[in-house]
Design a protein around this motif. Structure first.
Motif, PDB file in Angstrom:
ATOM      1  N   ILE A  29       0.858  -1.177   0.000  1.00  0.00           N
ATOM      2  CA  ILE A  29       0.000   0.000   0.000  1.00  0.00           C
ATOM      3  C   ILE A  29       0.895   1.228   0.000  1.00  0.00           C
ATOM      4  CG2 ILE A  29      -1.682   1.318   1.345  1.00  0.00           C
ATOM      5  CD1 ILE A  29      -2.740  -1.389   2.365  1.00  0.00           C
ATOM      6  N   ASP A  30       0.673   2.126  -0.947  1.00  0.00           N
ATOM      7  CA  ASP A  30       1.507   3.313  -1.069  1.00  0.00           C
ATOM      8  C   ASP A  30       1.206   4.315   0.040  1.00  0.00           C
ATOM      9  OD1 ASP A  30       2.220   2.032  -3.385  1.00  0.00           O
ATOM     10  OD2 ASP A  30       2.175   3.828  -4.616  1.00  0.00           O
ATOM     11  N   GLY A  31       2.218   5.084   0.401  1.00  0.00           N
ATOM     12  CA  GLY A  31       2.046   6.154   1.366  1.00  0.00           C
ATOM     13  C   GLY A  31       1.869   7.494   0.668  1.00  0.00           C
ATOM     14  N   THR A  32       2.005   8.553   1.423  1.00  0.00           N
ATOM     15  CA  THR A  32       1.810   9.915   0.916  1.00  0.00           C
ATOM     16  C   THR A  32       3.004  10.770   1.319  1.00  0.00           C
ATOM     17  OG1 THR A  32      -0.585   9.717   1.115  1.00  0.00           O
ATOM     18  CG2 THR A  32       0.323  11.937   0.958  1.00  0.00           C
ATOM     19  N   SER A  33       3.548  11.503   0.360  1.00  0.00           N
ATOM     20  CA  SER A  33       4.674  12.398   0.626  1.00  0.00           C
ATOM     21  C   SER A  33       4.329  13.793   0.124  1.00  0.00           C
ATOM     22  CB  SER A  33       5.943  11.898  -0.076  1.00  0.00           C
ATOM     23  OG  SER A  33       6.347  10.644   0.426  1.00  0.00           O
ATOM     24  N   VAL A  34       4.429  14.784   0.995  1.00  0.00           N
ATOM     25  CA  VAL A  34       4.225  16.184   0.614  1.00  0.00           C
ATOM     26  C   VAL A  34       5.570  16.888   0.700  1.00  0.00           C
ATOM     27  CG1 VAL A  34       3.052  18.340   1.175  1.00  0.00           C
ATOM     28  CG2 VAL A  34       1.827  16.172   1.366  1.00  0.00           C
ATOM     29  N   LEU A  35       5.950  17.537  -0.362  1.00  0.00           N
ATOM     30  CA  LEU A  35       7.297  18.089  -0.510  1.00  0.00           C
ATOM     31  C   LEU A  35       7.746  18.889   0.708  1.00  0.00           C
ATOM     32  CD1 LEU A  35       8.876  19.607  -3.646  1.00  0.00           C
ATOM     33  CD2 LEU A  35       8.819  20.983  -1.575  1.00  0.00           C
ATOM     34  N   TRP A  36       6.894  19.744   1.223  1.00  0.00           N
ATOM     35  CA  TRP A  36       7.314  20.639   2.313  1.00  0.00           C
ATOM     36  C   TRP A  36       7.656  19.875   3.581  1.00  0.00           C
ATOM     37  CZ3 TRP A  36       8.410  24.905   0.093  1.00  0.00           C
ATOM     38  CH2 TRP A  36       7.635  25.396  -0.958  1.00  0.00           C
ATOM     39  N   PHE A  37       7.103  18.670   3.747  1.00  0.00           N
ATOM     40  CA  PHE A  37       7.289  17.935   5.005  1.00  0.00           C
ATOM     41  C   PHE A  37       8.317  16.821   4.913  1.00  0.00           C
ATOM     42  CE2 PHE A  37       2.485  18.827   5.208  1.00  0.00           C
ATOM     43  CZ  PHE A  37       2.709  20.139   5.600  1.00  0.00           C
ATOM     44  N   GLU A  38       8.846  16.579   3.724  1.00  0.00           N
ATOM     45  CA  GLU A  38       9.802  15.480   3.559  1.00  0.00           C
ATOM     46  C   GLU A  38      11.202  15.960   3.938  1.00  0.00           C
ATOM     47  OE1 GLU A  38       9.174  12.153   2.631  1.00  0.00           O
ATOM     48  OE2 GLU A  38       7.184  12.878   3.191  1.00  0.00           O
ATOM     49  N   THR A  92      11.708  27.883   6.159  1.00  0.00           N
ATOM     50  CA  THR A  92      11.481  26.543   5.605  1.00  0.00           C
ATOM     51  C   THR A  92      11.382  26.595   4.093  1.00  0.00           C
ATOM     52  OG1 THR A  92      10.336  25.813   7.610  1.00  0.00           O
ATOM     53  CG2 THR A  92       9.907  24.571   5.582  1.00  0.00           C
ATOM     54  N   ILE A  93      10.616  27.557   3.581  1.00  0.00           N
ATOM     55  CA  ILE A  93      10.451  27.689   2.135  1.00  0.00           C
ATOM     56  C   ILE A  93      11.785  28.010   1.464  1.00  0.00           C
ATOM     57  CG2 ILE A  93       9.396  29.125   0.328  1.00  0.00           C
ATOM     58  CD1 ILE A  93       6.930  29.359   2.168  1.00  0.00           C
ATOM     59  N   GLU A  94      12.524  28.940   2.039  1.00  0.00           N
ATOM     60  CA  GLU A  94      13.813  29.312   1.453  1.00  0.00           C
ATOM     61  C   GLU A  94      14.803  28.156   1.495  1.00  0.00           C
ATOM     62  OE1 GLU A  94      14.870  31.882  -0.303  1.00  0.00           O
ATOM     63  OE2 GLU A  94      12.764  32.505  -0.275  1.00  0.00           O
ATOM     64  N   GLU A  95      14.710  27.344   2.528  1.00  0.00           N
ATOM     65  CA  GLU A  95      15.590  26.185   2.615  1.00  0.00           C
ATOM     66  C   GLU A  95      15.320  25.225   1.461  1.00  0.00           C
ATOM     67  OE1 GLU A  95      17.092  23.040   6.048  1.00  0.00           O
ATOM     68  OE2 GLU A  95      15.043  23.833   6.126  1.00  0.00           O
ATOM     69  N   VAL A  96      14.044  25.034   1.148  1.00  0.00           N
ATOM     70  CA  VAL A  96      13.695  24.156   0.023  1.00  0.00           C
ATOM     71  C   VAL A  96      14.151  24.783  -1.291  1.00  0.00           C
ATOM     72  CG1 VAL A  96      11.760  23.167  -1.281  1.00  0.00           C
ATOM     73  CG2 VAL A  96      11.756  23.089   1.227  1.00  0.00           C
ATOM     74  N   LEU A  97      13.885  26.070  -1.471  1.00  0.00           N
ATOM     75  CA  LEU A  97      14.280  26.727  -2.719  1.00  0.00           C
ATOM     76  C   LEU A  97      15.802  26.747  -2.873  1.00  0.00           C
ATOM     77  CD1 LEU A  97      11.752  29.713  -2.820  1.00  0.00           C
ATOM     78  CD2 LEU A  97      11.603  27.521  -4.000  1.00  0.00           C
ATOM     79  N   MET A 151      17.927  12.830   6.960  1.00  0.00           N
ATOM     80  CA  MET A 151      18.436  12.401   8.260  1.00  0.00           C
ATOM     81  C   MET A 151      18.890  13.572   9.118  1.00  0.00           C
ATOM     82  SD  MET A 151      18.079   9.130   8.415  1.00  0.00           S
ATOM     83  CE  MET A 151      19.198   8.651   9.739  1.00  0.00           C
ATOM     84  N   SER A 152      19.370  14.632   8.480  1.00  0.00           N
ATOM     85  CA  SER A 152      19.836  15.807   9.225  1.00  0.00           C
ATOM     86  C   SER A 152      18.806  16.925   9.197  1.00  0.00           C
ATOM     87  CB  SER A 152      21.162  16.304   8.637  1.00  0.00           C
ATOM     88  OG  SER A 152      22.158  15.297   8.708  1.00  0.00           O
ATOM     89  N   ASP A 153      17.551  16.565   8.938  1.00  0.00           N
ATOM     90  CA  ASP A 153      16.423  17.490   8.879  1.00  0.00           C
ATOM     91  C   ASP A 153      16.538  18.468   7.717  1.00  0.00           C
ATOM     92  OD1 ASP A 153      13.910  18.189   9.913  1.00  0.00           O
ATOM     93  OD2 ASP A 153      14.761  19.982  10.853  1.00  0.00           O
ATOM     94  N   GLU A 154      17.278  18.087   6.684  1.00  0.00           N
ATOM     95  CA  GLU A 154      17.369  18.904   5.474  1.00  0.00           C
ATOM     96  C   GLU A 154      16.245  18.492   4.520  1.00  0.00           C
ATOM     97  OE1 GLU A 154      19.320  15.085   4.286  1.00  0.00           O
ATOM     98  OE2 GLU A 154      19.075  16.302   6.118  1.00  0.00           O
ATOM     99  N   PRO A 155      15.862  19.358   3.566  1.00  0.00           N
ATOM    100  CA  PRO A 155      14.869  18.954   2.573  1.00  0.00           C
ATOM    101  C   PRO A 155      15.311  17.668   1.883  1.00  0.00           C
ATOM    102  CG  PRO A 155      15.245  21.323   2.433  1.00  0.00           C
ATOM    103  CD  PRO A 155      16.277  20.772   3.393  1.00  0.00           C
ATOM    104  N   LEU A 156      14.399  16.743   1.775  1.00  0.00           N
ATOM    105  CA  LEU A 156      14.744  15.426   1.248  1.00  0.00           C
ATOM    106  C   LEU A 156      15.092  15.501  -0.235  1.00  0.00           C
ATOM    107  CD1 LEU A 156      14.868  12.444   2.192  1.00  0.00           C
ATOM    108  CD2 LEU A 156      12.555  12.178   1.261  1.00  0.00           C
TER     109      LEU A 156
END
Length: 711
Positions: free
Chosen positions: A543-552, A613-618, A555-560
């Motif tokens: 069964i597939d899970g769900t991944s939302v970009l902002w929350f992924e 958080t947003i800037e970290e992803v960008l 290991m070091s809490d960096e954007p996946l």
């Protein structure tokens, strides 16, 4: 009454009923549940824990309960396993066991040597024998029988459901490792030039056909479960009156064959209704009450005409025969709601019992309305099946992915028709988390895990079958609820709840069985406070899970990084509980939560945190060359985020219809009721102007965004 301190006996009693004393919150802290909460939740399970004596008595009952019945309430066997089953009978009695399979054939069930000392149960010396279910039982819904003979007396026969489920979901759709993308749509927003004020099946079919031409494999829609059929219509698709039946608001009346048979004043009235309802497409919010008044009258005009056709009448009869008493009960609820209101508690007392004489008499006197509501359900299924067929013919590999809500209205059709399956005195919700720091109360009664087993999981099975029938895939909202649910005692705040565990082997096994029979893929929404083993178990069941970009996060809490996303997941940039991507980038969600009093911190502090958080992803996108350093517009950022996600290892990716339109407004703000127009926001552009489905399909931006999302 015992005091607030939870005694060892209370903790043991709660554990035996699957009621958890502690949990890990969203900050990773081990949190203890109060004794008063445990007592209230046990009360909802019909367990008296109000005094030390009552607790000791209840503990004794749990020890004797299995000895008081010849067979378990239900048996769920994973294919290939050989479960041992205990048979309880008077000491020294003889018995034989067999299974009647779903196809009507029989299998002998052997006894094995496994001596257990007898014990006295309610004054009777009772023994325990052991039988073993063979490993080669076919998947399906069987029954186990034992015939007990004591001192030469007549045989006494006991039975229980025996459900053999697959080890994991094994369908072509679930096993396909091809990377695919699709569109995520709130169907009510799909207002076109021909809609009657709300998105309908014709609109959904048009979106699916257009999406197929762009390479999309599916359209994920919000739950299309039935609301109560009287005003005010509940706007939330996640708070239906029934998950077993469907929302007739999605019907497109103009394509019903009986429209061509209308004559004279009936034809004129239908044309007037159509004209007036089409004008509702321009309203600033979606008004379900006005739309439903028009559609209901239109359906009433068509009812008699449609069943004059012998072919259609025969098809309708076959539908009614398949759906059986559950459809009759739902249609009866609808007829009762028309007369007495949607909340069955306000009905005359005699009508509270679905199987009572008063309900039977009402059904007889209102037979025409019961028949009408059965017919409406048939039409709804007929049109949704046609949408799925046309989506697949257009080239979609999955077609429509339906959504299964967590629960139902506490005083609606399902709670009236099957009160034994749902807990009273509690509601389902969620503990506090990052985005809902006060917790959530969804105002829905939970399944009772003990009663599901007593009922042979039939209500759960029938619900799944209905959800799977009209699509190629199923998303399950808050799939954690098949493992455990957050029960909130009546009158308490959401943070004063606790988790109650379910038989996950049974819940997921039956889900896999029914999805396998439907040939479907299953996606579980597993965001929020989810124990790590939950995702491992879902993966085991395929069964597939769900991944939302902002929350992924890594290991070091960096954007996946995209290559580290779960392969078996539906990934997306946003969801229906977040604003569209443009609104998120503009931090509209933070300001909205502040205006609604949902923040526990100062606005500027939350803005600073979210912007970081947003800037970290960008910045991650820039570092990987997925976003030009000079890119600054919301459109450039939105395209880059989707390209980034399209390169991920997740095999499914969803693109929000709101993003395709360029909208910025949230369709739902969790933690609110009337404070925000949840589920009533029509599709718009970045300026808030109304956007029709035709405009989205013709939009260069929509095509560009889907092109960026190609896998």
């Amino acid at each position: 009454m015992i005091d607030e301190h939870a005694t060892p006996d209370l903790l043991e009693l709660a554990a035996r009923y699957g009621v958890s004393r502690e949990f890990v919150d969203w900050r990773g802290r081990l949190t203890t549940v109060s004794a008063s909460t445990l007592i209230a939740v046990l009360r909802a399970l019909d367990v008296d824990a109000s005094t030390p004596d009552a607790i000791r008595s209840a503990l004794g009952d749990t020890e004797l309960a299995p000895w008081r019945r010849p067979l378990p309430a239900s048996i769920v066997q994973r294919a290939g396993d050989t479960p041992w089953i205990f048979v309880h009978l008077p000491h020294g009695a003889q018995f034989r066991a067999w299974a009647v399979l779903e196809d009507g054939s029989t299998r002998d069930i052997p006894q094995i040597d496994n001596w257990i000392d007898p014990r006295e149960v309610d004054g009777v010396l009772t023994g325990r024998a052991t039988i073993v279910v063979p490993a080669d039982m076919p998947r399906g819904w069987h029954e186990l029988f034992v015939a007990i003979t004591d001192d030469g007396a007549t045989e006494r026969i006991a039975r229980c459901p025996l459900i053999t489920v697959p080890e994991r979901l094994n369908t072509a759709a679930a096993n396909d490792e091809t990377k695919r993308f699709g569109i995520m749509a709130q169907s009510y927003q799909l207002r076109s030039n021909t809609s009657w004020g709300i998105g309908d099946t014709r609109d959904l079919g048009a979106l699916a056909s257009w999406g197929a031409r762009q390479g999309a494999s599916f359209v994920l829609v919000n739950p299309l479960h039935a609301p109560a059929p009287v005003e005010p219509i509940e706007p939330s698709p996640y708070l239906p009156t029934s998950r077993r039946f469907r929302d007739p608001l999605v019907l497109h009346l103009d394509v019903i064959p009986a429209v061509q048979l209308l004559e004279g004043p009936d034809a004129e009235r239908f044309a007037t209704l159509s004209r007036r309802a089409t004008a509702l497409n321009a309203t600033p919010t979606i008004d379900r009450d006005v739309v439903w008044r028009a559609k209901r009258e239109g359906l009433e005009l068509l009812f008699d005409y449609d069943l004059k056709d012998p072919v259609r009448k025969r098809a309708f009869g076959m539908f009614c025969e398949r759906e059986g008493q559950e459809l009759v009960d739902f249609a009866t609820y609808c007829a009762l709601a028309e007369e007495f209101g949607a909340d069955w508690r306000a009905w005359p007392q005699a009508l509270h019992d679905v199987s009572g004489q008063a309900v039977s008499e009402f059904r007889d006197t209102r037979a025409d309305r019961v028949e009408f509501w059965r017919w409406v359900q048939w039409l709804t299924e007929e049109q949704l099946l046609e949408v799925q067929r046309s989506a697949c013919e257009a080239g979609m590999s999955l077609g429509i992915m339906h959504d299964l809500a967590v629960g139902v209205h506490p005083y609606g059709a399902d709670s009236w028709a099957m009160p034994e399956a749902l807990a009273r005195g509690v509601s389902v919700g969620a503990p506090p988390d990052m985005f809902n720091q006060l917790g959530q109360n969804w105002s829905q009664p939970p399944w009772r895990p003990d009663r599901l087993a007593e009922l042979g999981y039939k209500p759960y099975r029938d619900m799944l079958r209905a959800a799977l029938r009209c699509g190629g895939a199923l998303r399950i909202d808050h799939i954690l609820g098949l493992f455990r649910l957050w029960w909130i005692p009546e009158g308490q705040t959401p943070d004063a709840g606790c988790y109650v565990r379910y038989d996950v082997e049974a819940m997921l096994g039956i889900l896999a069985l029914e999805a396998e029979r439907a040939g479907a893929l299953v996606v579980g929404e597993d965001m929020g406070v989810v124990p790590p083993e939950t995702r491992d178990t879902l993966a085991h069941f395929n069964i597939d899970g769900t991944s939302v970009l902002w929350f992924e996060r890594g290991m070091s809490d960096e954007p996946l990084a995209p290559e580290h996303y779960r392969a078996h997941a539906l990934a997306s940039v946003t969801t229906h509980d977040l604003p569209p991507t443009a609104g998120y980038l503009k931090l509209d969600h933070v300001r909205l939560r502040h205006e609604l009093g949902l923040l526990e911190v100062a606005l500027e502090d939350e803005i600073q945190r979210e912007r970081a958080t947003i800037e970290e992803v960008l910045d991650t996108l820039r570092a990987r060359g997925a976003l030009a350093s000079a890119a600054s517009s919301v459109e450039e950022h939105t395209l880059a985020l989707h390209r980034y996600l399209a390169s991920s290892s997740a095999r499914l990716m969803g693109v929000s219809l709101a993003d395709l339109a360029g909208d910025t407004r949230s369709v739902n703000q969790p933690g609110t009721h009337r404070e925000y127009p949840n589920w009533c926001v029509p599709l718009g552009n970045g300026s808030g102007e109304r956007v029709t489905l035709e405009q989205v399909i013709a939009s260069e931006w929509a095509v560009t965004l889907l092109e960026a999302s190609r896998r």
